[in-house]
Design an enzyme around this catalytic site. Structure first.
Site, PDB file in Angstrom:
ATOM      1  N   PHE A 111      -8.874  -0.087   0.341  1.00  0.00           N
ATOM      2  CA  PHE A 111     -10.262  -0.190  -0.110  1.00  0.00           C
ATOM      3  C   PHE A 111     -10.640  -0.712  -1.683  1.00  0.00           C
ATOM      4  O   PHE A 111     -11.440  -1.256  -2.106  1.00  0.00           O
ATOM      5  CB  PHE A 111     -11.131   1.174  -0.056  1.00  0.00           C
ATOM      6  CG  PHE A 111     -10.820   2.030  -1.347  1.00  0.00           C
ATOM      7  CD1 PHE A 111     -11.666   2.376  -2.111  1.00  0.00           C
ATOM      8  CD2 PHE A 111      -9.681   2.995  -1.270  1.00  0.00           C
ATOM      9  CE1 PHE A 111     -11.469   3.104  -3.341  1.00  0.00           C
ATOM     10  CE2 PHE A 111      -9.386   3.802  -1.982  1.00  0.00           C
ATOM     11  CZ  PHE A 111     -10.330   4.075  -3.381  1.00  0.00           C
ATOM     12  N   LYS A 112      -9.424  -0.639  -2.584  1.00  0.00           N
ATOM     13  CA  LYS A 112      -9.507  -1.321  -4.073  1.00  0.00           C
ATOM     14  C   LYS A 112      -9.777  -2.521  -3.894  1.00  0.00           C
ATOM     15  O   LYS A 112     -10.017  -3.054  -4.892  1.00  0.00           O
ATOM     16  CB  LYS A 112      -8.033  -0.836  -4.533  1.00  0.00           C
ATOM     17  CG  LYS A 112      -7.768   0.512  -4.666  1.00  0.00           C
ATOM     18  CD  LYS A 112      -8.709   1.520  -5.287  1.00  0.00           C
ATOM     19  CE  LYS A 112      -8.340   3.016  -5.240  1.00  0.00           C
ATOM     20  NZ  LYS A 112      -7.126   3.519  -5.724  1.00  0.00           N
TER      21      LYS A 112
END
Length: 465
Positions: A111-112
């Site tokens: 998700f980063k």
């Protein structure tokens, strides 16, 4: 849009100042002085937009004209153009009223990527416009590092140094960082844990005298407001896909540093109807203990099968505390000073009870992680990584209106954590096509002592070469 420090000093700052500063001069974190407000009518008007166009509408008020709209839109478009799924953040239904939002289709499978693909471009644009260079310094418990490197590796205005805890990230996570051989990329393996790495990053930001003249540090960790800003978007995305804003949505979020779930808190503050935010933790459960017992206290850090959440102190929690304390910067500074000296804090019972109306929490240990991965796969043939499964399991433990749609934020691809998958009695999936040769690529990283001067000396040496 103006920004202020949670600790009350330094006055108002612009978006570009906050972007380049990361940590505030008084040691606090930057937050908007006031949140942009989206009416229900405005939110309805965003239905059906592709992810990149939705992102532009949500992010634009935070930038507030400091970057031309056309350039901002171009950077956002480029950030999500190479995600492996056309929906960017697709929703997969697990059962009635429960979905997983897959946030792992970016270049580093975590998700980063949503924030760091954009952050790298924002930094490059602002520094180039100013004719300046900067040094990106960050700490990672696994996923931030590779996403930051991928977002910054092509920048001619940035050198990047990423600290990770030596032998405490998965092999795939390490190789995603250490096989990037661009000359501006430096990987430092610190002989300590993530909290040691994060503390040294904060100390470097507090005293930058070790850097060459006319060089400054830029933060890519979630202390940088731009990270939170970009993550707000996918809460709007999920809600709009599931009937929002005309019904409330609940979100369950695996989190160690509190940034990913704080973005949901911001989305609610902007007007998105969110009924519940569930904090899902592993055995390192400082956040769970706060939301259940009003006990935010340090305990020994445990190495777990969900290493990205192996964090003792949640940096972004200070942003929520600021609001819990009525945005009183002095009160927050005093509370953090108490925490730094005693290792624990709590808030008054009325303030704690008030924030509990929105937040709930759950804790999942390693054994339960493996059992839950296997049980979910047996039931649905859906393979969740050991972080995502804490969010799925949390929904079995907390009380939420059964009619409310529930979304789990799936934070990483299970291929990054083969140990947990295999301990669950399942076969680890194969690496995606673009990473098939990851285990054959050349690695480059340096192991340094768990000591601030060793890290500073390494950075000095590299920048002088």
């Amino acid at each position: 849009m103006k920004y202020i420090s949670t600790r009350g000093q330094g006055g108002e700052k612009s978006f570009q100042e906050v972007l380049l500063a990361g940590l505030a001069e008084d040691g606090g974190l930057y937050v908007p002085a006031e949140l942009p407000q989206f009416s229900l009518e405005k939110i309805r008007s965003l239905r059906g937009l592709p992810y990149n166009e939705l992102a532009f509408e949500v992010i634009k008020p935070f930038v507030a004209g400091e970057i031309p709209d056309a350039k901002l839109k171009e950077m956002i478009d480029d950030s999500y153009a190479e995600f492996a799924h056309e929906a960017v953040a697709p929703l997969t239904q697990l059962k009635s009223q429960q979905w997983v939002m897959e946030l792992f289709h970016g270049p580093t499978l975590a998700f980063k990527d949503f924030a760091l693909q954009l952050l790298g471009r924002l930094l490059d644009y602002v520094l180039t416009e100013k004719g300046e260079r900067a040094v990106v310094l960050g700490a990672t418990s696994g996923d931030t590092g590779s996403a930051a490197i991928e977002g910054c590796r092509h920048s001619e205005a940035l050198d990047i140094f990423i600290l990770h805890p030596y032998q405490r990230v998965s092999e795939v996570q390490r190789r995603q960082m250490t096989t990037v051989l661009d000359t501006n990329v430096n990987n430092i393996a610190v002989q300590g844990n993530f909290d040691d790495c994060q503390a040294m990053v904060k100390q470097c930001f507090s005293d930058q005298s070790f850097l060459p003249e006319n060089t400054s540090l830029v933060a890519v960790n979630s202390i940088n407001w731009a990270r939170i800003m970009a993550q707000v978007v996918y809460y709007f995305h999920a809600a709009l896909e599931l009937g929002g804003p005309d019904r409330e949505i609940a979100f369950s979020v695996p989190t160690g540093n509190f940034g990913d779930i704080f973005a949901g808190y911001i989305a609610k503050g902007m007007g998105l109807p969110i009924g519940k935010l569930v904090v899902a933790t592993n055995q390192n459960d400082i956040l769970h203990r706060f939301f259940q017992e009003n006990d935010y206290s340090k305990q020994g850090l445990e190495h777990t099968l969900s290493p990205s959440m192996d964090i003792m102190v949640s940096s972004n929690f200070e942003r929520l505390l600021f609001d819990i304390l009525g945005r009183d910067g002095k009160a927050l500074a005093d509370l953090m000073a108490t925490f730094e000296s005693t290792g624990k804090l709590s808030v008054t019972d009325d303030r704690w009870q008030n924030i509990r109306k929105l937040f709930d929490s759950s804790r999942t240990d390693d054994q339960s992680t493996c059992e839950a991965i296997k049980a979910l796969f047996d039931r649905t043939e859906y393979l969740a990584d050991p972080h995502t499964i804490t969010g799925i399991r949390a929904l079995e433990e907390v009380k939420i209106d059964s009619s409310m749609p529930k979304v789990v934020l799936s934070t990483a691809h299970p291929v990054k954590f083969p140990e947990a998958v295999e301990k669950a009695g399942l076969e680890s999936p194969e690496l995606p096509h673009h990473m098939k040769d990851l285990h054959d690529r050349e690695e480059r990283y340096d192991v340094v002592d768990n000591e601030l001067n060793s890290v500073k000396g390494f950075i000095q040496k590299r920048l002088s070469q």
